[in-house]
Write a protein that holds these residues in place. Structure first.
Motif, mmCIF file in Angstrom:
data_model
loop_
_atom_site.group_PDB
_atom_site.id
_atom_site.type_symbol
_atom_site.label_atom_id
_atom_site.label_comp_id
_atom_site.label_asym_id
_atom_site.label_seq_id
_atom_site.Cartn_x
_atom_site.Cartn_y
_atom_site.Cartn_z
ATOM 1 N N LEU A 102 6.840 9.707 0.094
ATOM 2 C CA LEU A 102 5.904 8.503 -0.071
ATOM 3 C C LEU A 102 5.989 7.570 0.942
ATOM 4 C CD1 LEU A 102 6.269 6.665 -3.473
ATOM 5 C CD2 LEU A 102 6.500 5.362 -1.326
ATOM 6 N N LYS A 103 5.047 6.923 1.520
ATOM 7 C CA LYS A 103 4.920 5.906 2.559
ATOM 8 C C LYS A 103 4.637 4.668 1.759
ATOM 9 C CE LYS A 103 3.960 8.971 6.458
ATOM 10 N NZ LYS A 103 5.281 8.712 7.143
ATOM 11 N N ALA A 104 5.303 3.425 2.049
ATOM 12 C CA ALA A 104 4.871 2.156 1.745
ATOM 13 C C ALA A 104 4.891 1.181 2.713
ATOM 14 C CB ALA A 104 5.903 1.812 0.624
ATOM 15 N N ILE A 144 8.285 -16.991 10.298
ATOM 16 C CA ILE A 144 7.947 -15.762 10.902
ATOM 17 C C ILE A 144 7.347 -14.680 10.045
ATOM 18 C CG2 ILE A 144 9.198 -13.639 11.716
ATOM 19 C CD1 ILE A 144 11.531 -15.607 12.715
ATOM 20 N N ALA A 145 6.256 -13.966 10.528
ATOM 21 C CA ALA A 145 5.566 -12.868 9.968
ATOM 22 C C ALA A 145 6.328 -11.417 10.110
ATOM 23 C CB ALA A 145 4.443 -12.786 10.780
ATOM 24 N N PHE A 146 6.423 -10.914 8.915
ATOM 25 C CA PHE A 146 7.344 -9.734 8.914
ATOM 26 C C PHE A 146 6.117 -8.437 8.339
ATOM 27 C CE2 PHE A 146 10.491 -12.812 8.372
ATOM 28 C CZ PHE A 146 11.690 -12.147 9.251
ATOM 29 N N LYS A 147 6.490 -7.282 8.673
ATOM 30 C CA LYS A 147 5.870 -6.013 8.215
ATOM 31 C C LYS A 147 6.407 -4.932 8.232
ATOM 32 C CE LYS A 147 1.686 -3.257 9.108
ATOM 33 N NZ LYS A 147 2.313 -1.832 8.888
ATOM 34 N N ALA A 148 6.768 -4.298 6.842
ATOM 35 C CA ALA A 148 7.589 -3.211 6.713
ATOM 36 C C ALA A 148 6.917 -2.081 6.401
ATOM 37 C CB ALA A 148 8.365 -3.603 5.448
ATOM 38 N N ASP A 149 7.054 -0.881 7.050
ATOM 39 C CA ASP A 149 6.632 0.378 7.030
ATOM 40 C C ASP A 149 7.838 1.288 6.488
ATOM 41 O OD1 ASP A 149 3.913 0.324 7.802
ATOM 42 O OD2 ASP A 149 4.787 -0.603 9.697
ATOM 43 N N THR A 156 0.948 -1.237 -0.112
ATOM 44 C CA THR A 156 0.081 -0.089 0.024
ATOM 45 C C THR A 156 0.651 1.113 -0.046
ATOM 46 O OG1 THR A 156 -1.845 -1.041 1.163
ATOM 47 C CG2 THR A 156 -1.805 1.260 1.307
ATOM 48 N N LEU A 157 0.559 2.259 -0.937
ATOM 49 C CA LEU A 157 1.542 3.390 -0.936
ATOM 50 C C LEU A 157 0.551 4.936 -0.776
ATOM 51 C CD1 LEU A 157 3.227 2.736 -4.500
ATOM 52 C CD2 LEU A 157 4.145 2.441 -2.262
#
Length: 211
Positions: free
Chosen positions: A171-173, A197-202, A163-164
């Motif tokens: 710009l945020k992603a 393992i679950a990863f979430k990038a911001d 999501t951008l």
């Protein structure tokens, strides 16, 4: 005598015909046609801001299914919006700092660094492009990034929804995925912790060349 007069007349006629010159048609003047077409937009280059970007992870303990979490820091690189015929292609190139890992406690952090061999492989790498073209008329855009992730010296394919949010020059992603560390030859103590393992990038990035 008559014969000589006839020859003289013929010579005069031939002389008159030979002296006449044909009128040439002037060559047409060609007017150049001006080049037309829409100028191709420049590539928009955004530099990732390390201090405002982070990767969160959640691991699961084998016994009881308890979740333990922490973070990895982002170490720079870029996000690009590359113009194409009918929109823009998203290019993501980020570096993950393995030695920056945090966790519930020092035992978890030490175990992760040891299993990931962060002294030998200090950085991970995520390189991907959008699966479809984006229209930048909207503030929020959604796509799927397809590419590779490098971890523990091993490179594997990856597909992740992204999501951008594009506001002015910022710009945020954000995106989330799961990785099985055993796919990257990581020696995970599965009696203690599951290898998935679950990863979430911001990510936050700012445009380099502001116009």
């Amino acid at each position: 005598m008559l014969y000589r007069k006839l020859i003289f007349v013929v010579l005069l006629l031939l002389s008159a015909c030979g002296g006449a010159s044909a009128t040439s048609t002037p060559a047409p003047t060609l007017t150049p046609i001006p080049a037309t077409g829409t100028p191709v937009p420049d590539v928009r280059l955004f530099t990732v801001i390390d201090a405002q970007s982070i990767i969160n992870y959640d691991a699961t303990l084998t016994l009881g299914g308890l979740k333990i979490g922490g973070t990895f820091a982002i170490k720079g690189k870029t996000i690009k919006l590359v113009p194409q015929k009918d929109g823009f292609q998203l290019d993501i190139d980020i570096q993950i700092d393995g030695n920056s890992v945090t966790g519930a406690n020092s035992l978890v952090v030490d175990a992760l660094k040891r299993n990931l061999e962060s002294d030998k492989f200090p950085y991970g790498h995520f390189l991907a492009v959008s699966q479809d073209l984006l229209k930048t008329g909207s503030t929020t855009l959604q796509t799927t990034a397809v590419g590779t992730v490098e971890l523990h010296g091993q490179t594997r394919p990856i597909s992740m929804p992204i999501t951008l949010t594009l506001t002015g020059y910022q710009l945020k992603a954000s995106g989330a995925t799961t990785l099985d560390l055993s796919d990257f030859s990581v020696n995970v103590p599965t009696a203690i912790m599951k290898s998935v393992i679950a990863f979430k990038a911001d990510l936050t990035a700012e445009e380099t060349a502001q116009k």
